[in-house]
Design a protein around this motif. Sequence first.
Motif, PDB file in Angstrom:
ATOM      1  N   GLU A 117       0.824  -1.214   0.000  1.00 33.67           N
ATOM      2  CA  GLU A 117       0.000   0.000   0.000  1.00 33.67           C
ATOM      3  C   GLU A 117       0.851   1.255   0.000  1.00 33.67           C
ATOM      4  O   GLU A 117       0.611   2.192  -0.768  1.00 33.67           O
ATOM      5  CB  GLU A 117      -0.896   0.025   1.247  1.00 33.67           C
ATOM      6  CG  GLU A 117      -2.169  -0.755   1.135  1.00 33.67           C
ATOM      7  CD  GLU A 117      -3.006  -0.587   2.404  1.00 33.67           C
ATOM      8  OE1 GLU A 117      -3.106   0.550   2.910  1.00 33.67           O
ATOM      9  OE2 GLU A 117      -3.530  -1.593   2.887  1.00 33.67           O
ATOM     10  N   VAL A 118       1.836   1.294   0.883  1.00 35.82           N
ATOM     11  CA  VAL A 118       2.656   2.495   1.032  1.00 35.82           C
ATOM     12  C   VAL A 118       3.529   2.709  -0.197  1.00 35.82           C
ATOM     13  O   VAL A 118       3.720   3.852  -0.658  1.00 35.82           O
ATOM     14  CB  VAL A 118       3.495   2.407   2.323  1.00 35.82           C
ATOM     15  CG1 VAL A 118       4.488   3.558   2.402  1.00 35.82           C
ATOM     16  CG2 VAL A 118       2.568   2.427   3.540  1.00 35.82           C
ATOM     17  N   PHE A 119       4.068   1.640  -0.742  1.00 41.24           N
ATOM     18  CA  PHE A 119       4.870   1.732  -1.967  1.00 41.24           C
ATOM     19  C   PHE A 119       4.039   2.351  -3.090  1.00 41.24           C
ATOM     20  O   PHE A 119       4.471   3.305  -3.753  1.00 41.24           O
ATOM     21  CB  PHE A 119       5.350   0.331  -2.327  1.00 41.24           C
ATOM     22  CG  PHE A 119       6.343   0.245  -3.452  1.00 41.24           C
ATOM     23  CD1 PHE A 119       6.882   1.364  -4.068  1.00 41.24           C
ATOM     24  CD2 PHE A 119       6.754  -1.010  -3.914  1.00 41.24           C
ATOM     25  CE1 PHE A 119       7.809   1.256  -5.104  1.00 41.24           C
ATOM     26  CE2 PHE A 119       7.673  -1.134  -4.951  1.00 41.24           C
ATOM     27  CZ  PHE A 119       8.189  -0.001  -5.553  1.00 41.24           C
ATOM     28  N   ALA A 120       2.844   1.832  -3.301  1.00 35.06           N
ATOM     29  CA  ALA A 120       1.980   2.359  -4.358  1.00 35.06           C
ATOM     30  C   ALA A 120       1.637   3.832  -4.114  1.00 35.06           C
ATOM     31  O   ALA A 120       1.611   4.643  -5.051  1.00 35.06           O
ATOM     32  CB  ALA A 120       0.706   1.525  -4.460  1.00 35.06           C
ATOM     33  N   ALA A 121       1.398   4.184  -2.853  1.00 32.29           N
ATOM     34  CA  ALA A 121       1.091   5.580  -2.516  1.00 32.29           C
ATOM     35  C   ALA A 121       2.265   6.494  -2.826  1.00 32.29           C
ATOM     36  O   ALA A 121       2.086   7.624  -3.322  1.00 32.29           O
ATOM     37  CB  ALA A 121       0.705   5.688  -1.041  1.00 32.29           C
ATOM     38  N   HIS A 122       3.476   6.019  -2.545  1.00 35.32           N
ATOM     39  CA  HIS A 122       4.664   6.828  -2.836  1.00 35.32           C
ATOM     40  C   HIS A 122       4.833   7.053  -4.336  1.00 35.32           C
ATOM     41  O   HIS A 122       5.196   8.168  -4.767  1.00 35.32           O
ATOM     42  CB  HIS A 122       5.913   6.149  -2.272  1.00 35.32           C
ATOM     43  CG  HIS A 122       6.124   6.382  -0.819  1.00 35.32           C
ATOM     44  ND1 HIS A 122       6.087   5.387   0.104  1.00 35.32           N
ATOM     45  CD2 HIS A 122       6.372   7.519  -0.118  1.00 35.32           C
ATOM     46  CE1 HIS A 122       6.322   5.872   1.310  1.00 35.32           C
ATOM     47  NE2 HIS A 122       6.490   7.176   1.204  1.00 35.32           N
ATOM     48  N   LEU A 123       4.620   6.026  -5.126  1.00 36.36           N
ATOM     49  CA  LEU A 123       4.768   6.188  -6.570  1.00 36.36           C
ATOM     50  C   LEU A 123       3.721   7.150  -7.124  1.00 36.36           C
ATOM     51  O   LEU A 123       4.007   7.929  -8.046  1.00 36.36           O
ATOM     52  CB  LEU A 123       4.685   4.831  -7.266  1.00 36.36           C
ATOM     53  CG  LEU A 123       5.847   3.870  -6.983  1.00 36.36           C
ATOM     54  CD1 LEU A 123       5.631   2.555  -7.723  1.00 36.36           C
ATOM     55  CD2 LEU A 123       7.191   4.486  -7.360  1.00 36.36           C
ATOM     56  N   GLU A 124       2.531   7.134  -6.544  1.00 36.86           N
ATOM     57  CA  GLU A 124       1.508   8.098  -6.961  1.00 36.86           C
ATOM     58  C   GLU A 124       1.928   9.521  -6.576  1.00 36.86           C
ATOM     59  O   GLU A 124       1.718  10.463  -7.347  1.00 36.86           O
ATOM     60  CB  GLU A 124       0.167   7.746  -6.332  1.00 36.86           C
ATOM     61  CG  GLU A 124      -0.964   8.693  -6.728  1.00 36.86           C
ATOM     62  CD  GLU A 124      -1.142   8.819  -8.239  1.00 36.86           C
ATOM     63  OE1 GLU A 124      -1.436   9.951  -8.704  1.00 36.86           O
ATOM     64  OE2 GLU A 124      -0.991   7.814  -8.952  1.00 36.86           O
ATOM     65  N   LEU A 125       2.527   9.673  -5.401  1.00 37.00           N
ATOM     66  CA  LEU A 125       3.037  10.988  -5.000  1.00 37.00           C
ATOM     67  C   LEU A 125       4.135  11.455  -5.955  1.00 37.00           C
ATOM     68  O   LEU A 125       4.204  12.637  -6.305  1.00 37.00           O
ATOM     69  CB  LEU A 125       3.570  10.932  -3.569  1.00 37.00           C
ATOM     70  CG  LEU A 125       2.531  10.938  -2.457  1.00 37.00           C
ATOM     71  CD1 LEU A 125       3.189  10.587  -1.110  1.00 37.00           C
ATOM     72  CD2 LEU A 125       1.839  12.299  -2.360  1.00 37.00           C
ATOM     73  N   ALA A 126       5.018  10.539  -6.357  1.00 38.34           N
ATOM     74  CA  ALA A 126       6.073  10.905  -7.300  1.00 38.34           C
ATOM     75  C   ALA A 126       5.469  11.393  -8.611  1.00 38.34           C
ATOM     76  O   ALA A 126       5.901  12.412  -9.175  1.00 38.34           O
ATOM     77  CB  ALA A 126       6.992   9.707  -7.542  1.00 38.34           C
ATOM     78  N   ARG A 127       4.459  10.685  -9.091  1.00 35.98           N
ATOM     79  CA  ARG A 127       3.788  11.110 -10.325  1.00 35.98           C
ATOM     80  C   ARG A 127       3.144  12.481 -10.157  1.00 35.98           C
ATOM     81  O   ARG A 127       3.261  13.356 -11.024  1.00 35.98           O
ATOM     82  CB  ARG A 127       2.724  10.085 -10.730  1.00 35.98           C
ATOM     83  CG  ARG A 127       3.278   8.851 -11.411  1.00 35.98           C
ATOM     84  CD  ARG A 127       2.206   7.771 -11.560  1.00 35.98           C
ATOM     85  NE  ARG A 127       0.927   8.295 -12.022  1.00 35.98           N
ATOM     86  CZ  ARG A 127       0.417   8.091 -13.242  1.00 35.98           C
ATOM     87  NH1 ARG A 127       1.094   7.387 -14.126  1.00 35.98           N
ATOM     88  NH2 ARG A 127      -0.758   8.568 -13.561  1.00 35.98           N
ATOM     89  N   ALA A 128       2.464  12.673  -9.029  1.00 30.75           N
ATOM     90  CA  ALA A 128       1.749  13.931  -8.803  1.00 30.75           C
ATOM     91  C   ALA A 128       2.687  15.124  -8.690  1.00 30.75           C
ATOM     92  O   ALA A 128       2.330  16.246  -9.074  1.00 30.75           O
ATOM     93  CB  ALA A 128       0.891  13.813  -7.542  1.00 30.75           C
TER      94      ALA A 128
END
Length: 282
Positions: A117-128
């Motif tokens: 969950e946290v990994f996926a959230a971080h990658l979304e933050l990187a994209r954003a």
Amino acid sequence: MRIFDPHIHMTSRTTDDYERMAAAGVRALVEPAFWLGQPRTNTGSFTDYFDALIGWEPFRASQYGIAHHCTIALNPKEANDPRCREVLALLPRYLDKDRVVAVGETGYDSMTPEEDEVFAAHLELARAHGLPALVHTPHRDKVVGTRRSLDVVKESGIDPGLVVLDHLNEPTVAEVAGSGCWMGFSIYPDTKMSPDRMVAILREYGLERMLVNSAADWGKSDPLLTLRTGEAMLAAGFSDDDVDRVLWRNPVAFYGQSGRLDLDEADTAATFAGNSILRGGS
């Protein structure tokens, strides 16, 4: 030889280390947010730590002509602690800071659902935020963890050229090389990679998308092993330009994608090589 260490935990090092690094040719570095060796029990402790990464450490480094940047994240080990999950809500405010050049370290420690969950959230933050991502591959079950990391990166939709998978070793290089992601290698005295093993990998896979770091932290480590790797490359027949590409131009290219690299201090690093300012604060 000019050196950009793309992964080193200077919070755990003394000012003498900064002085030695400057004398060895280290002109720039990136310090990723990481686990401090014991559990943090509240969100405020992360706030204090992140503030030090964007304030105090750049000041310490500047005394020796070293350009300091950082990455910000909830690290994989603490992603499993429910007391730390609120940190995710804090990250956007830090990811907008000038010298924050990536999201990280993220990725896996024990490959739990919480880490997913946290990994996926971080990658979304990187994209954003339009930032690269620094991915920690697990110390145990590294092949499985690396493959799983690549799957998560692919599922996220982030450009693989904006991702580095770090702490790689011989069994994990080939898959990452074929993914389009960058490859990171931590050179340690007894564990992870050695300069000679790193040279063998560079011979086999080439220099493209390769990042070599010391990842020096609280344990047995050496912030000059980037230099030792450069020396080993030269002894093995690589050219000065090859060494400059691996130890300088590659990390500049990767983290430069953030648009936030500030290498002004690096331009005057030689002036500071013998500087003893702050030695009394070691």
